[in-house]
Design a protein around this motif. Sequence first.
Motif, short mmCIF file in Angstrom:
data_model
loop_
_atom_site.label_atom_id
_atom_site.label_comp_id
_atom_site.label_asym_id
_atom_site.label_seq_id
_atom_site.Cartn_x
_atom_site.Cartn_y
_atom_site.Cartn_z
N PHE A 4 -7.23 -2.94 -2.71
CA PHE A 4 -8.45 -2.14 -2.89
C PHE A 4 -9.57 -2.94 -3.53
N MET A 10 0.82 -1.21 0.00
CA MET A 10 0.00 0.00 0.00
C MET A 10 0.85 1.26 0.00
N TYR A 33 -1.99 0.27 -4.80
CA TYR A 33 -3.22 0.21 -4.02
C TYR A 33 -4.17 -0.89 -4.48
N TRP A 34 -4.12 -1.21 -5.78
CA TRP A 34 -5.14 -2.09 -6.37
C TRP A 34 -5.12 -3.50 -5.80
#
Length: 309
Positions: A279, A270, A275-276
């Motif tokens: 997320f 992160m 982020y994916w």
Amino acid sequence: MNTSTNTETVTTPAPKPILADTPWRRFARSFFDDKIAVVGLILLLLIVTLAILAPWITPQNPYDLASVDLMDSRLEPGEQTMDGFTAWIGTDGVGRDLYSGILYGLRISLAVGVLSGVIAATLGMSIGLIASYLGGRVETIVMRIVDLQLSLPAILIALILVAALGKGVDKIIIALIVVQWAYYARTVRGTALVERSKEYVEAAKSLGLSKTRIVFRHILPNCLAPVIVVLTVQTAHAISLEATLSFLGVGLPQTEPSLGVLIANGFQYMLSGRYWISFFPGLALVLTIVSINLVGDRIRDVLNPRLEK
């Protein structure tokens, strides 16, 4: 002179059969009056359908080591993998396609939530019915056990059980059954206390019916409405608990598909901007829980006319 008159026969169409207004039709009409609940139901059906069809609509089995390539590690959304397909929402740290991983993870999460909920509901209903009908010392002991369990945080009980049993889907289901049964026992016991004092129970006793028949054939059907509401809420709770335990590393092993495992795998990336990896699995988990809660809230309102008004 003969006169003839032509008479025309007027045929009236047969009346259309009127469908009986069954309780199911009344329930369906009331449920679909709430647009938010309908959206939740559509979303839930879509999630369940995607999870069931995962082996046929995903480009890879993310937990088959032969189909995973470390060269595909941490690809951004929309990039091409070494196998030539597009990772629309990216890949994780070991090169697994996140879209495939999420759908396979939903299969496990939904199965764990539904199985643990159904088994816990069956166990809790049986215990609650027996305790309420027998009363006396049996009811006192059972309800003190229920009060003791409900006074402790569910996550604490689950952590202790999983630590003792070990990792695995079956261990998670056993832990969630132990966590949930008390909710059903208390709900059914409270409803059964009201039902057992009604006239139809007294009539069944006067006819000489056995206690088992009275409890499971007469009292139980009148206790199902609140149990259905609790089942929807606890299913969402079980899915979130399983994801929490897997995220903490004490639930499912890294080799099993799980939304919690996927979120945990991306947590370390992160701060580096990837982020994916966390997320999208987190978004899938939130949408699943929200859709179940929306459907459960509407069922609760429909089954309780005072709340619906």
